[in-house]
Design an enzyme around this catalytic site. Structure first.
Site, PDB file in Angstrom:
ATOM      1  N   ALA A   1       0.856  -1.191   0.000  1.00  0.00           N
ATOM      2  CA  ALA A   1       0.000   0.000   0.000  1.00  0.00           C
ATOM      3  C   ALA A   1       0.889   1.238   0.000  1.00  0.00           C
ATOM      4  O   ALA A   1       1.762   1.374   0.858  1.00  0.00           O
ATOM      5  CB  ALA A   1      -0.921   0.003   1.226  1.00  0.00           C
ATOM      6  N   ALA A   2       0.687   2.107  -0.981  1.00  0.00           N
ATOM      7  CA  ALA A   2       1.435   3.359  -1.073  1.00  0.00           C
ATOM      8  C   ALA A   2       0.441   4.511  -1.173  1.00  0.00           C
ATOM      9  O   ALA A   2      -0.772   4.304  -1.161  1.00  0.00           O
ATOM     10  CB  ALA A   2       2.366   3.333  -2.286  1.00  0.00           C
ATOM     11  N   SER A   3       0.976   5.709  -1.273  1.00  0.00           N
ATOM     12  CA  SER A   3       0.109   6.887  -1.233  1.00  0.00           C
ATOM     13  C   SER A   3      -0.753   7.028  -2.479  1.00  0.00           C
ATOM     14  O   SER A   3      -1.849   7.590  -2.418  1.00  0.00           O
ATOM     15  CB  SER A   3       0.956   8.147  -1.047  1.00  0.00           C
TER      16      SER A   3
ATOM     17  N   GLN B   1      -2.735   0.858  -4.288  1.00  0.00           N
ATOM     18  CA  GLN B   1      -2.572  -0.384  -3.549  1.00  0.00           C
ATOM     19  C   GLN B   1      -2.427  -1.529  -4.545  1.00  0.00           C
ATOM     20  O   GLN B   1      -2.982  -1.472  -5.646  1.00  0.00           O
ATOM     21  CB  GLN B   1      -3.779  -0.656  -2.635  1.00  0.00           C
TER      22      GLN B   1
ATOM     23  N   LYS C   1      -2.768  -3.483  -9.573  1.00  0.00           N
ATOM     24  CA  LYS C   1      -2.427  -2.183  -8.996  1.00  0.00           C
ATOM     25  C   LYS C   1      -3.627  -1.252  -9.187  1.00  0.00           C
ATOM     26  O   LYS C   1      -4.015  -0.954 -10.321  1.00  0.00           O
ATOM     27  CB  LYS C   1      -1.178  -1.626  -9.694  1.00  0.00           C
TER      28      LYS C   1
ATOM     29  N   ASP D   1      13.791   4.032 -10.531  1.00  0.00           N
ATOM     30  CA  ASP D   1      13.624   3.908  -9.074  1.00  0.00           C
ATOM     31  C   ASP D   1      14.137   2.544  -8.616  1.00  0.00           C
ATOM     32  O   ASP D   1      13.354   1.678  -8.212  1.00  0.00           O
ATOM     33  CB  ASP D   1      12.144   4.077  -8.707  1.00  0.00           C
TER      34      ASP D   1
END
Length: 553
Positions: free
Chosen positions: A126-128, A131, A146, A281
């Site tokens: 879970a990210a900002s 999810q 996603k 990244d």
């Protein structure tokens, strides 16, 4: 408008809470309903200012977290202490209940219930912005789904407007901070985060890297399932593995971490220096080692593009760093638009030389490219140089890759590993078929420019004859000019013919691998003829010039 004012108030509350009341008073003058505390902040009295900045950003939400992560790459702009704190920003938030995520599926992917046998209600990450849930397609394929968080695009657009107005306000109220180019940083960030919100672009990035990595064995990029994807939903193959920095687990699966390091480094060098399109990244959570030893890449929301000319310049810069060549580095910096003033150039040259010399003396186990990149950034900041953001992000990516490789293989040496790659790439730049085509194109352009000179001179003389330009000349000057033009035209034609012969011979040599009999002899004869014509043209031109000079004296 009301939502924007409410968000302004939330930002002000958070800044005041962490002891930045003075900043709020400067940037939000007359903001109603706030008792500004101008001290250090009641909730964090013992923390440094940089730690409080990080805590404030984390509390401000996803837009500001992403912005802070981008700023963490700009080591040439900000103090090392601030960069350290920004690098610690966490993009982890509590998971939303699955019914809220189902609403996004219903809105953007009608019929998803028939396409999936099952989607797990609890996310694996879970990210900002999103999810990730594990799922199973109707044909039994294991996938990762996603899903973008509901309403996040509206939150980000509101925050971008606020960030933009804050940047403009900072440049007006705090003119000393203009050197950081706040408005430019926000503008660049806005373009990037809007791209990350488009999961279609994310999937296209994955497919491009998947194609580019096909020729490297042991690299895995998940396959995208477009029939169950949309702008806010991305479905891909589910990949299981351990983080690339989990050395014990990698060894426990029976794999050599040094081989993983070598393969990952080769993959990134190809992406950066050959493809010009690379995964931007590379933190360990986005690189997994699978049970069969394959290295898997995940999360392609942020990928960087390097045009061919930019790639060549970056390769020259890296070659200069690896070879302790200060002049090559300065030349590459100049081509990137990083120009040192005449007053500082010698001091800059000395600082750069000392840095490169220090790291060239390091033992294999001591060399750390990421630390060298940090020190290089500090030199750039010392001289207040405007540096392209892509350069700093590229150095950070290479530094992160080097750190991972060193963690996997303590004997890994960045310069020893990259130098042969750079040598090969430099040869490719100057001696490949593509390089020859570029040189031919440049030569043809120069010849066309030369061939236009007589027409331009004729046009100028026509204007003179029509009285549009008045020049006082005598008759013999006109005759001398005519003879000069005739000689120049003859030389251009000789040069054009010679160049054509050389180019044709070069193409014949390149074609020698096609098993055409005696082609190399034909090419060598062409070279010999070109040399003979060139020598004759030089001698003839010298004699004609001498005779002309004697006649017109």
């Amino acid at each position: 408008m009301l939502a924007g004012m409410k968000r302004y108030a939330q930002i002000a509350d958070i800044l005041v809470k962490h002891g930045f009341g003075i900043v709020v008073d400067e940037l939000f003058p007359g903001l109603p309903g706030h008792n500004l505390k101008l001290g250090r902040g009641e909730e964090s009295p013992s923390l440094s200012v940089y730690e409080r900045i990080r805590l404030s950003i984390e509390e401000l939400g996803p837009t500001f977290i992403k912005f802070g992560q981008i700023l963490s790459t700009r080591r040439e702009l900000f103090p090392p202490e601030l960069i350290h704190e920004l690098s610690r920003l966490q993009d982890q938030v509590p998971a939303l209940p699955f019914p809220e995520m189902e609403a996004v599926l219903d809105e953007t992917l009608p019929g998803w219930r028939e396409a999936f046998l099952h989607i797990a209600p609890y996310p694996v990450a879970a990210a900002s912005l999103s999810q990730v849930h594990r799922g199973v397609l109707a044909d039994g394929t294991q996938v990762a789904v996603k899903i973008q968080r509901p309403g996040i695009d509206e939150v980000i657009e509101t925050d971008l407007l606020i960030l933009s107005s804050l940047a403009e306000r900072i440049e007006v109220v705090l003119p000393d901070y203009r050197v950081f180019n706040p408005t430019g940083l926000v503008r660049e960030f806005a373009g990037q985060i809007r791209k990350e919100l488009d999961f279609t672009r994310d999937g296209k990035n994955a497919e491009r890297i998947r194609r580019n990595m096909a020729e490297i064995g042991g690299i895995r990029v998940p396959r995208i399932h477009w029939n169950v994807s949309s702008r806010r939903i991305l479905t891909m193959d589910y990949i299981e593995g351990v983080r690339i920095d989990d050395v014990e687990s990698i060894m426990g699966m029976g794999h050599d971490p040094a081989n993983i390091a070598e393969r990952g480094f080769a993959a990134y060098i190809k992406q950066i220096a050959i493809d010009g399109f690379f995964h931007g990244d590379p933190h360990p959570g986005n690189l997994l080692v699978m049970a069969n030893g394959d290295l898997a890449f995940l999360d392609f929301g942020f990928c960087m593009v390097l045009r061919p000319q930019r790639r060549e310049t970056f390769i020259r810069l890296l070659a200069g760093i690896a070879g302790t060549d200060v002049e090559a580095c300065i030349s590459a910096f100049a081509d990137l638009g990083v120009r040192v003033s005449d007053e500082d150039i010698e001091l800059f040259r000395d600082d750069l030389y000392i840095l490169l010399l220090d790291y060239s003396d390091y033992e294999v186990q001591q060399y750390d490219f990421s630390k060298m990149a940090i020190e290089l950034s500090e030199i750039l900041r010392k001289y207040q140089l405007q540096v392209p953001g892509e350069l700093m992000r590229l150095l950070k990516v290479i530094g992160m890759v080097g750190e991972i490789a060193l963690a996997l293989d303590p004997s890994f040496c960045f310069t020893e590993r990259i130098r042969p790659c750079l040598d090969e790439l430099v040869k490719e730049q100057y001696f490949s078929y593509d390089a020859l085509k570029r040189e031919i194109s440049t030569g043809v352009g120069s010849i066309r420019t030369l061939l236009r000179i007589p027409d331009q001179v004729t046009s100028a003389l026509k204007k003179v004859s029509e009285g549009k330009v008045r020049i006082d000349v005598v008759a013999h000057d006109i005759r001398r000019l005519q003879e000069t033009l005739d000689r120049s035209t003859d030389r251009i034609m000789v040069g054009l013919i010679t160049s054509s012969v050389v180019i044709g011979s070069s193409l014949l040599l390149l074609a020698s691998g096609l098993n055409i009999p005696n082609v190399q002899y034909i090419a060598l004869f062409g070279y010999g003829a070109a040399v003979f014509v060139g020598i004759y043209a030089i001698i003839h031109a010298f004699r004609v010039s001498r005779r002309a000079d004697l006649r017109w004296r």
